[in-house]
Design a protein around this motif. Structure first.
Motif, PDB file in Angstrom:
ATOM      1  N   LYS A  87      41.715  44.466  58.920  1.00  0.00           N
ATOM      2  CA  LYS A  87      42.925  44.201  59.703  1.00  0.00           C
ATOM      3  C   LYS A  87      44.136  44.114  58.777  1.00  0.00           C
ATOM      4  CE  LYS A  87      44.709  41.099  63.208  1.00  0.00           C
ATOM      5  NZ  LYS A  87      44.470  39.904  64.002  1.00  0.00           N
ATOM      6  N   LEU A  88      45.197  44.840  59.126  1.00  0.00           N
ATOM      7  CA  LEU A  88      46.461  44.780  58.396  1.00  0.00           C
ATOM      8  C   LEU A  88      47.574  44.374  59.349  1.00  0.00           C
ATOM      9  CD1 LEU A  88      46.590  48.024  56.190  1.00  0.00           C
ATOM     10  CD2 LEU A  88      46.368  45.668  55.421  1.00  0.00           C
ATOM     11  N   PRO A  89      48.608  43.688  58.851  1.00  0.00           N
ATOM     12  CA  PRO A  89      49.771  43.410  59.689  1.00  0.00           C
ATOM     13  C   PRO A  89      50.522  44.703  60.025  1.00  0.00           C
ATOM     14  CG  PRO A  89      49.936  42.285  57.547  1.00  0.00           C
ATOM     15  CD  PRO A  89      48.691  43.116  57.541  1.00  0.00           C
ATOM     16  N   ARG A  90      51.574  44.604  60.797  1.00  0.00           N
ATOM     17  CA  ARG A  90      52.235  45.778  61.366  1.00  0.00           C
ATOM     18  C   ARG A  90      53.201  46.509  60.431  1.00  0.00           C
ATOM     19  NH1 ARG A  90      53.560  49.844  62.191  1.00  0.00           N
ATOM     20  NH2 ARG A  90      54.711  50.697  63.918  1.00  0.00           N
ATOM     21  N   THR A  91      54.066  45.828  59.720  1.00  0.00           N
ATOM     22  CA  THR A  91      55.116  46.526  58.969  1.00  0.00           C
ATOM     23  C   THR A  91      54.726  46.737  57.498  1.00  0.00           C
ATOM     24  OG1 THR A  91      56.295  44.535  58.248  1.00  0.00           O
ATOM     25  CG2 THR A  91      56.874  45.432  60.435  1.00  0.00           C
ATOM     26  N   ALA A  92      55.434  47.660  56.847  1.00  0.00           N
ATOM     27  CA  ALA A  92      55.179  47.947  55.434  1.00  0.00           C
ATOM     28  C   ALA A  92      55.369  46.688  54.588  1.00  0.00           C
ATOM     29  CB  ALA A  92      56.081  49.077  54.948  1.00  0.00           C
ATOM     30  N   GLN A  93      56.436  45.928  54.829  1.00  0.00           N
ATOM     31  CA  GLN A  93      56.685  44.709  54.055  1.00  0.00           C
ATOM     32  C   GLN A  93      55.568  43.687  54.281  1.00  0.00           C
ATOM     33  OE1 GLN A  93      59.550  43.897  51.842  1.00  0.00           O
ATOM     34  NE2 GLN A  93      57.910  42.506  51.263  1.00  0.00           N
ATOM     35  N   GLN A  94      55.147  43.505  55.528  1.00  0.00           N
ATOM     36  CA  GLN A  94      54.061  42.564  55.833  1.00  0.00           C
ATOM     37  C   GLN A  94      52.751  43.013  55.187  1.00  0.00           C
ATOM     38  OE1 GLN A  94      54.271  42.767  60.105  1.00  0.00           O
ATOM     39  NE2 GLN A  94      55.561  40.934  60.273  1.00  0.00           N
ATOM     40  N   GLN A  95      52.507  44.313  55.173  1.00  0.00           N
ATOM     41  CA  GLN A  95      51.296  44.832  54.540  1.00  0.00           C
ATOM     42  C   GLN A  95      51.343  44.588  53.039  1.00  0.00           C
ATOM     43  OE1 GLN A  95      50.705  48.913  55.836  1.00  0.00           O
ATOM     44  NE2 GLN A  95      50.489  48.281  57.977  1.00  0.00           N
ATOM     45  N   TYR A  96      52.498  44.784  52.419  1.00  0.00           N
ATOM     46  CA  TYR A  96      52.637  44.508  50.990  1.00  0.00           C
ATOM     47  C   TYR A  96      52.343  43.041  50.709  1.00  0.00           C
ATOM     48  CZ  TYR A  96      54.557  43.807  46.371  1.00  0.00           C
ATOM     49  OH  TYR A  96      54.703  43.457  45.052  1.00  0.00           O
ATOM     50  N   ASN A  97      52.892  42.164  51.531  1.00  0.00           N
ATOM     51  CA  ASN A  97      52.692  40.725  51.346  1.00  0.00           C
ATOM     52  C   ASN A  97      51.222  40.329  51.480  1.00  0.00           C
ATOM     53  OD1 ASN A  97      55.469  40.539  51.065  1.00  0.00           O
ATOM     54  ND2 ASN A  97      55.807  39.759  53.128  1.00  0.00           N
ATOM     55  N   LYS A  98      50.461  41.067  52.245  1.00  0.00           N
ATOM     56  CA  LYS A  98      49.061  40.739  52.535  1.00  0.00           C
ATOM     57  C   LYS A  98      48.084  41.296  51.489  1.00  0.00           C
ATOM     58  CE  LYS A  98      45.674  39.802  55.615  1.00  0.00           C
ATOM     59  NZ  LYS A  98      45.277  38.553  56.103  1.00  0.00           N
ATOM     60  N   THR A  99      48.479  42.313  50.730  1.00  0.00           N
ATOM     61  CA  THR A  99      47.554  42.962  49.792  1.00  0.00           C
ATOM     62  C   THR A  99      47.519  42.254  48.444  1.00  0.00           C
ATOM     63  OG1 THR A  99      49.249  44.490  49.001  1.00  0.00           O
ATOM     64  CG2 THR A  99      47.847  45.244  50.823  1.00  0.00           C
ATOM     65  N   ARG A 100      46.471  42.548  47.680  1.00  0.00           N
ATOM     66  CA  ARG A 100      46.385  42.087  46.292  1.00  0.00           C
ATOM     67  C   ARG A 100      47.141  43.104  45.450  1.00  0.00           C
ATOM     68  NH1 ARG A 100      42.419  42.890  42.052  1.00  0.00           N
ATOM     69  NH2 ARG A 100      41.141  43.981  43.564  1.00  0.00           N
ATOM     70  N   HIS A 101      48.196  42.678  44.803  1.00  0.00           N
ATOM     71  CA  HIS A 101      49.061  43.573  44.031  1.00  0.00           C
ATOM     72  C   HIS A 101      48.356  43.981  42.735  1.00  0.00           C
ATOM     73  CE1 HIS A 101      52.418  41.280  46.300  1.00  0.00           C
ATOM     74  NE2 HIS A 101      51.736  42.087  47.076  1.00  0.00           N
ATOM     75  N   ILE A 102      48.427  45.267  42.431  1.00  0.00           N
ATOM     76  CA  ILE A 102      47.735  45.801  41.263  1.00  0.00           C
ATOM     77  C   ILE A 102      48.686  46.696  40.467  1.00  0.00           C
ATOM     78  CG2 ILE A 102      45.405  45.671  42.227  1.00  0.00           C
ATOM     79  CD1 ILE A 102      45.676  48.607  42.965  1.00  0.00           C
ATOM     80  N   PRO A 103      48.469  46.799  39.165  1.00  0.00           N
ATOM     81  CA  PRO A 103      49.311  47.692  38.364  1.00  0.00           C
ATOM     82  C   PRO A 103      48.952  49.155  38.624  1.00  0.00           C
ATOM     83  CG  PRO A 103      47.683  46.594  36.971  1.00  0.00           C
ATOM     84  CD  PRO A 103      47.530  46.016  38.349  1.00  0.00           C
ATOM     85  N   ALA A 104      49.915  50.028  38.392  1.00  0.00           N
ATOM     86  CA  ALA A 104      49.698  51.466  38.599  1.00  0.00           C
ATOM     87  C   ALA A 104      48.498  51.977  37.802  1.00  0.00           C
ATOM     88  CB  ALA A 104      50.957  52.238  38.222  1.00  0.00           C
ATOM     89  N   ALA A 105      48.276  51.430  36.631  1.00  0.00           N
ATOM     90  CA  ALA A 105      47.161  51.872  35.788  1.00  0.00           C
ATOM     91  C   ALA A 105      45.799  51.602  36.429  1.00  0.00           C
ATOM     92  CB  ALA A 105      47.231  51.185  34.428  1.00  0.00           C
ATOM     93  N   HIS A 106      45.737  50.692  37.383  1.00  0.00           N
ATOM     94  CA  HIS A 106      44.464  50.337  38.023  1.00  0.00           C
ATOM     95  C   HIS A 106      44.362  50.819  39.472  1.00  0.00           C
ATOM     96  CE1 HIS A 106      44.481  47.081  34.813  1.00  0.00           C
ATOM     97  NE2 HIS A 106      43.548  47.967  34.475  1.00  0.00           N
ATOM     98  N   ARG A 107      45.304  51.644  39.887  1.00  0.00           N
ATOM     99  CA  ARG A 107      45.261  52.136  41.271  1.00  0.00           C
ATOM    100  C   ARG A 107      44.028  52.994  41.487  1.00  0.00           C
ATOM    101  NH1 ARG A 107      50.083  56.644  40.656  1.00  0.00           N
ATOM    102  NH2 ARG A 107      48.865  57.950  39.260  1.00  0.00           N
ATOM    103  N   GLN A 108      43.539  52.961  42.729  1.00  0.00           N
ATOM    104  CA  GLN A 108      42.357  53.736  43.111  1.00  0.00           C
ATOM    105  C   GLN A 108      42.626  54.397  44.448  1.00  0.00           C
ATOM    106  OE1 GLN A 108      39.118  50.946  43.341  1.00  0.00           O
ATOM    107  NE2 GLN A 108      39.126  50.539  41.154  1.00  0.00           N
ATOM    108  N   LYS A 109      41.852  55.429  44.733  1.00  0.00           N
ATOM    109  CA  LYS A 109      41.951  56.060  46.049  1.00  0.00           C
ATOM    110  C   LYS A 109      41.727  54.993  47.112  1.00  0.00           C
ATOM    111  CE  LYS A 109      40.381  60.635  44.691  1.00  0.00           C
ATOM    112  NZ  LYS A 109      39.360  61.670  44.893  1.00  0.00           N
ATOM    113  N   GLY A 110      42.560  55.029  48.138  1.00  0.00           N
ATOM    114  CA  GLY A 110      42.457  54.059  49.218  1.00  0.00           C
ATOM    115  C   GLY A 110      43.377  52.865  49.060  1.00  0.00           C
ATOM    116  N   ASP A 111      43.991  52.689  47.889  1.00  0.00           N
ATOM    117  CA  ASP A 111      44.985  51.620  47.719  1.00  0.00           C
ATOM    118  C   ASP A 111      46.247  52.000  48.483  1.00  0.00           C
ATOM    119  OD1 ASP A 111      43.385  50.049  46.074  1.00  0.00           O
ATOM    120  OD2 ASP A 111      44.218  50.883  44.217  1.00  0.00           O
ATOM    121  N   LEU A 112      47.024  51.001  48.847  1.00  0.00           N
ATOM    122  CA  LEU A 112      48.291  51.262  49.517  1.00  0.00           C
ATOM    123  C   LEU A 112      49.382  51.446  48.478  1.00  0.00           C
ATOM    124  CD1 LEU A 112      48.111  48.785  52.545  1.00  0.00           C
ATOM    125  CD2 LEU A 112      47.598  51.230  52.477  1.00  0.00           C
TER     126      LEU A 112
END
Length: 159
Positions: A87-112
């Motif tokens: 389940k994710l919230p509705r807006t892009a900002q709310q989704q950002y607030n809900k995710t675990r923030h990761i550095p670009a070097a650790h991004r994986q397929k399926g990350d937002l």
């Protein structure tokens, strides 16, 4: 028999039928010189969400739409992850607030992937690898795979 006995010795003592039973019940049996079989991996919810977003290729953009036939950016990510079991919230900002923030070097397929300006997140897509995202960009466009066009992005992993 001891746990330290090797496979050839075990085969010679147990016989072919017993060895096959042993392999079926307790483990893997590899013939000498054969390469081990590749391990099958179970797709994660992020993999599933990425595939769901890709399956919506060509669906038209509509502000505020959450599918299944039309999407805005956060509507697409919300839809894809909901179908994948998260389940994710509705807006892009709310989704950002809900995710675990990761550095670009650790991004994986399926990350937002979150696009931002002045401390405000204004757009989101799902990372597809090779610096590309699936997203629903704007009025007059549609769900598509596109190269990330700026370095002003943040990454978040859905928990």
């Amino acid at each position: 028999m001891t746990a330290q006995m090797n496979v050839p010795s075990l085969l010679s003592r147990a016989g072919a039928v017993s060895a096959l039973t042993l392999a079926a019940v307790g483990g893997t049996l590899i013939a000498p010189g054969a390469a081990p079989a590749a391990q099958a991996t179970v797709p994660t919810y992020a993999d599933k969400a990425l595939n769901i977003a890709a399956s919506k290729k060509g669906s038209p953009y509509r502000w505020g739409a959450t599918g299944p036939g039309r999407f805005d950016c956060s509507g697409l990510t919300q839809y894809a992850f909901r179908k994948a079991g998260k389940k994710l919230p509705r807006t892009a900002q709310q989704q950002y607030n809900k995710t675990r923030h990761i550095p670009a070097a650790h991004r994986q397929k399926g990350d937002l992937v979150f696009f931002h300006s002045g401390g405000h997140v204004y757009h989101v897509g799902i990372y597809a690898g090779n610096n590309k995202i699936w997203h629903s960009p704007k009025t007059g466009s549609w769900v598509k795979l596109e190269r990330i066009w700026t370095w002003k992005v943040l990454y978040g992993r859905v928990r």
